[in-house]
Write a protein that holds these residues in place. Structure first.
Motif, PDB file in Angstrom:
ATOM      1  N   ILE A 275     -23.766  17.316 -13.665  1.00 25.77           N
ATOM      2  CA  ILE A 275     -23.153  18.109 -14.896  1.00 25.77           C
ATOM      3  C   ILE A 275     -23.763  19.209 -15.060  1.00 25.77           C
ATOM      4  O   ILE A 275     -23.240  20.322 -15.550  1.00 25.77           O
ATOM      5  N   ILE A 276     -25.296  19.003 -14.974  1.00 24.11           N
ATOM      6  CA  ILE A 276     -26.228  20.372 -15.402  1.00 24.11           C
ATOM      7  C   ILE A 276     -25.827  21.241 -14.399  1.00 24.11           C
ATOM      8  O   ILE A 276     -25.543  22.544 -14.645  1.00 24.11           O
ATOM      9  N   LEU A 277     -25.788  21.272 -13.088  1.00 25.00           N
ATOM     10  CA  LEU A 277     -25.251  22.341 -12.095  1.00 25.00           C
ATOM     11  C   LEU A 277     -24.115  22.774 -12.252  1.00 25.00           C
ATOM     12  O   LEU A 277     -23.709  23.687 -11.766  1.00 25.00           O
ATOM     13  N   LEU A 278     -23.292  21.886 -12.508  1.00 24.41           N
ATOM     14  CA  LEU A 278     -21.767  22.252 -12.723  1.00 24.41           C
ATOM     15  C   LEU A 278     -21.462  23.239 -14.095  1.00 24.41           C
ATOM     16  O   LEU A 278     -20.714  23.928 -13.949  1.00 24.41           O
ATOM     17  N   LEU A 279     -22.559  23.366 -14.931  1.00 26.13           N
ATOM     18  CA  LEU A 279     -22.672  24.244 -15.887  1.00 26.13           C
ATOM     19  C   LEU A 279     -23.103  25.603 -15.388  1.00 26.13           C
ATOM     20  O   LEU A 279     -22.385  26.484 -15.872  1.00 26.13           O
ATOM     21  N   MET A 280     -23.847  25.706 -14.437  1.00 24.63           N
ATOM     22  CA  MET A 280     -23.858  26.781 -13.631  1.00 24.63           C
ATOM     23  C   MET A 280     -22.787  27.544 -12.984  1.00 24.63           C
ATOM     24  O   MET A 280     -22.440  28.703 -12.989  1.00 24.63           O
ATOM     25  N   VAL A 281     -22.021  26.612 -12.265  1.00 25.13           N
ATOM     26  CA  VAL A 281     -20.645  26.966 -11.691  1.00 25.13           C
ATOM     27  C   VAL A 281     -19.812  27.517 -12.942  1.00 25.13           C
ATOM     28  O   VAL A 281     -18.930  28.507 -12.396  1.00 25.13           O
ATOM     29  N   ALA A 282     -19.702  26.798 -14.080  1.00 26.81           N
ATOM     30  CA  ALA A 282     -18.963  27.254 -15.022  1.00 26.81           C
ATOM     31  C   ALA A 282     -19.230  28.617 -15.394  1.00 26.81           C
ATOM     32  O   ALA A 282     -18.406  29.478 -15.791  1.00 26.81           O
ATOM     33  N   VAL A 283     -20.676  28.893 -15.720  1.00 27.79           N
ATOM     34  CA  VAL A 283     -21.008  30.116 -16.244  1.00 27.79           C
ATOM     35  C   VAL A 283     -20.515  31.394 -15.119  1.00 27.79           C
ATOM     36  O   VAL A 283     -20.170  32.332 -15.545  1.00 27.79           O
ATOM     37  N   ALA A 284     -20.928  31.038 -13.867  1.00 28.41           N
ATOM     38  CA  ALA A 284     -20.220  31.950 -12.735  1.00 28.41           C
ATOM     39  C   ALA A 284     -18.769  32.071 -12.800  1.00 28.41           C
ATOM     40  O   ALA A 284     -18.174  33.248 -12.542  1.00 28.41           O
ATOM     41  N   ALA A 285     -18.189  31.092 -13.025  1.00 30.51           N
ATOM     42  CA  ALA A 285     -16.765  31.109 -12.956  1.00 30.51           C
ATOM     43  C   ALA A 285     -15.973  32.134 -14.021  1.00 30.51           C
ATOM     44  O   ALA A 285     -15.168  32.826 -14.078  1.00 30.51           O
ATOM     45  N   PHE A 286     -16.905  31.732 -15.144  1.00 25.66           N
ATOM     46  CA  PHE A 286     -16.151  32.567 -16.559  1.00 25.66           C
ATOM     47  C   PHE A 286     -16.723  33.823 -16.401  1.00 25.66           C
ATOM     48  O   PHE A 286     -16.408  34.600 -17.226  1.00 25.66           O
ATOM     49  N   ASN A 287     -17.518  34.419 -15.419  1.00 27.26           N
ATOM     50  CA  ASN A 287     -17.851  35.727 -15.220  1.00 27.26           C
ATOM     51  C   ASN A 287     -16.506  36.492 -15.139  1.00 27.26           C
ATOM     52  O   ASN A 287     -16.291  37.835 -15.037  1.00 27.26           O
ATOM     53  N   ILE A 288     -15.317  35.625 -14.358  1.00 27.00           N
ATOM     54  CA  ILE A 288     -14.236  36.176 -13.737  1.00 27.00           C
ATOM     55  C   ILE A 288     -13.499  36.694 -15.334  1.00 27.00           C
ATOM     56  O   ILE A 288     -12.864  37.618 -15.024  1.00 27.00           O
ATOM     57  N   VAL A 289     -13.963  35.907 -16.101  1.00 26.36           N
ATOM     58  CA  VAL A 289     -13.016  36.615 -17.522  1.00 26.36           C
ATOM     59  C   VAL A 289     -13.431  37.929 -17.920  1.00 26.36           C
ATOM     60  O   VAL A 289     -12.386  38.716 -17.977  1.00 26.36           O
ATOM     61  N   SER A 290     -14.949  38.354 -17.723  1.00 26.18           N
ATOM     62  CA  SER A 290     -14.995  39.521 -18.109  1.00 26.18           C
ATOM     63  C   SER A 290     -14.684  40.536 -16.981  1.00 26.18           C
ATOM     64  O   SER A 290     -14.411  41.591 -17.284  1.00 26.18           O
ATOM     65  N   THR A 291     -14.724  40.120 -15.642  1.00 30.10           N
ATOM     66  CA  THR A 291     -14.188  41.018 -14.617  1.00 30.10           C
ATOM     67  C   THR A 291     -12.770  41.343 -14.837  1.00 30.10           C
ATOM     68  O   THR A 291     -12.238  42.418 -14.775  1.00 30.10           O
ATOM     69  N   LEU A 292     -11.911  40.435 -14.945  1.00 32.38           N
ATOM     70  CA  LEU A 292     -10.474  40.507 -15.133  1.00 32.38           C
ATOM     71  C   LEU A 292     -10.112  41.665 -16.505  1.00 32.38           C
ATOM     72  O   LEU A 292      -9.352  42.175 -16.516  1.00 32.38           O
ATOM     73  N   ILE A 293     -10.836  41.208 -17.409  1.00 33.61           N
ATOM     74  CA  ILE A 293     -10.624  41.962 -18.750  1.00 33.61           C
ATOM     75  C   ILE A 293     -10.947  43.505 -18.508  1.00 33.61           C
ATOM     76  O   ILE A 293     -10.211  44.375 -18.902  1.00 33.61           O
ATOM     77  N   MET A 294     -11.766  43.663 -17.676  1.00 32.20           N
ATOM     78  CA  MET A 294     -12.154  45.086 -17.417  1.00 32.20           C
ATOM     79  C   MET A 294     -11.198  45.600 -16.504  1.00 32.20           C
ATOM     80  O   MET A 294     -10.629  46.926 -16.680  1.00 32.20           O
ATOM     81  N   VAL A 295     -10.636  45.033 -15.502  1.00 31.80           N
ATOM     82  CA  VAL A 295      -9.460  45.064 -14.618  1.00 31.80           C
ATOM     83  C   VAL A 295      -7.983  45.557 -15.444  1.00 31.80           C
ATOM     84  O   VAL A 295      -7.541  46.495 -15.354  1.00 31.80           O
ATOM     85  N   VAL A 296      -7.869  44.547 -16.363  1.00 31.13           N
ATOM     86  CA  VAL A 296      -6.902  44.851 -17.350  1.00 31.13           C
ATOM     87  C   VAL A 296      -6.899  46.118 -18.026  1.00 31.13           C
ATOM     88  O   VAL A 296      -5.878  46.914 -18.231  1.00 31.13           O
ATOM     89  N   THR A 297      -8.095  46.278 -18.658  1.00 28.24           N
ATOM     90  CA  THR A 297      -8.214  47.538 -19.261  1.00 28.24           C
ATOM     91  C   THR A 297      -7.963  48.791 -18.767  1.00 28.24           C
ATOM     92  O   THR A 297      -7.412  49.610 -18.833  1.00 28.24           O
ATOM     93  N   ASP A 298      -8.514  48.742 -17.342  1.00 25.62           N
ATOM     94  CA  ASP A 298      -8.592  49.802 -16.343  1.00 25.62           C
ATOM     95  C   ASP A 298      -6.954  50.042 -15.864  1.00 25.62           C
ATOM     96  O   ASP A 298      -6.371  51.123 -15.626  1.00 25.62           O
TER      97      ASP A 298
END
Length: 415
Positions: A275-298
């Motif tokens: 569970i603890i290490l899956l939180l690391m995966v979750a943090v990395a996965a939700f970096n996709i949110v910021s990436t896609l928001i920047m792409v949408v803006t662009d």
């Protein structure tokens, strides 16, 4: 070649353009973040599996697969039970034993110990203590000579070596004219064993079965009979069949009950670590949110033009979900490949680092396991990959939904 429109556009957005180099860098960082998290999770779980396997193997090398005793905690005729067990399927061997808590005294040092009386020729049928001897032999235990085999840590604590005399003090007492005194007997150290687990090396000692019967006043009886089965993992079913076959005549237990707390603790530790290490995966996965928001803006202008040409909001949402899915899939695939390779070669890698730096990660003088073990389970790999991909997919929903809400009139007004 035919490509659905949303897949074509979504895949096209993954390629870098000169004016979107920063977005491409953030996208790459998201991919690497997911990959590194997956690598860490696979590697850590593989190392935990390796440690559990080694510890379990050492523990079970000294533990009977099953144990049978009488209704009142001892067997008065173990030979009869031994003959019955010889004709039962799945039973590979049996051996009687007598055990009890004693105090061992050597000079000025005293230690509490579990003392077990065994028949050396039969003990090899149910445990590997004879193969764990570092000094002497288990066969050196001879009835009437009062020899004793000590664990390596216990011998070290008492400061005794081969041939030294020690005093075993039983909790049973003798009545004498001077009062009630504990039963004591002098023993000679004839062997030392080392399993590699503190629980056994520090707290166990063996003597001959006949000597134990005299010490604990159990002449003609034993504590129980230990049994080795042909399938360790099938012990619960086999012991249940034995209990039913003897219809309550004997009490039967197996190794899973004897060490249930240990294995439950291991399962809980692995679950929490996952569970603890899956939180690391979750943090990395939700970096996709910021990436896609920047792409949408662009890409707001592109989205507006596509909508004016008839592309629906659902299709726009699908384009950015494809983009996020590609990022998550690429990160997960890289992580799985890296994690599998690292797990399979981590022992060699640690050895290389130790030789290069001169630093020993697991010193044999401190730790019982001096090499970093690793056991890769493909069920873990599949579960980790699936969870990482699912989290990546979930992370695409909000930015894709925001993209679908772009109003072409507002965007094109200023173009």
């Amino acid at each position: 070649m035919f490509k659905p429109l949303i897949f074509y556009i979504g895949l096209r957005y993954t390629r870098a353009e000169r004016r979107t180099q920063f977005i491409s860098f953030v996208t790459l960082a998201s991919v690497l973040g997911i990959a590194l998290s997956v690598v860490a999770l696979i590697t850590v779980l593989s190392v935990m599996n390796g440690f559990v396997e080694q510890i379990s193997a050492r523990m079970l090398s000294m533990t009977a697969h099953a144990t049978m005793t009488g209704k009142y905690g001892q067997l008065d005729d173990w030979q009869a039970l031994d003959q019955k067990l010889a004709n039962i399927p799945h039973v590979q061997g049996a051996a009687p034993f007598i055990n009890g808590q004693v105090m061992i005294n050597a000079d000025r040092r005293v230690s509490g110990t579990v003392l077990t009386g065994v028949l050396p020729d039969k003990e090899a049928n149910v445990s590997e203590v004879a193969q764990k001897m570092v000094d002497g032999k288990l066969g050196d235990l001879v009835a009437g000579q009062y020899g004793i085999v000590l664990g390596a840590e216990l011998a070290n604590y008492l400061g005794v070596m081969m041939g030294d005399k020690i005093t075993v003090i039983s909790p049973q007492v003798n009545s004498t004219p001077a009062g009630v005194v504990p039963r004591m007997r002098r023993f000679t150290v004839v062997g030392i064993f080392k399993v590699g687990m503190f629980e056994y090396d520090r707290n166990m000692a063996f003597i001959h079965l006949d000597d134990a019967a005299k010490l604990f006043r159990m002449e003609g009886a034993v504590s129980a009979v230990r049994i080795r089965l042909d399938n360790l993992l099938d012990a619960p079913r086999i012991t249940l069949a034995l209990a039913n076959q003897f219809a309550g005549e004997y009490a039967v237990s197996d190794w899973t009950k004897a060490h249930d707390n240990f294995f439950q603790a291991i399962k809980m530790e692995k679950r929490v670590m996952s569970i603890i290490l899956l939180l690391m995966v979750a943090v990395a996965a939700f970096n996709i949110v910021s990436t896609l928001i920047m792409v949408v803006t662009d890409k707001r202008g592109d989205i507006a033009i596509l909508k004016t040409q008839g592309l629906t909001s659902g299709s726009v949402m699908g384009i950015f979900m494809v983009l996020g899915t590609v990022i998550g899939l690429a990160g997960t695939a890289l992580g799985v490949v890296g994690g599998v390779l690292l797990s399979l070669n981590i022992a060699d890698l640690i050895h290389a680092i130790e030789e290069a730096t001169g630093f020993k990660f697991l010193s044999a003088e401190i730790y019982y396991i001096s090499d970093l073990p690793s056991k890769l389970l493909w069920t873990d790999v599949y579960g980790i990959a699936g969870m990482a991909f699912l989290l990546s997919l979930l992370a695409t929903i909000y930015p894709a939904w925001q993209a679908s809400k772009v109003n072409p009139a507002e965007v094109l007004r200023y173009e």
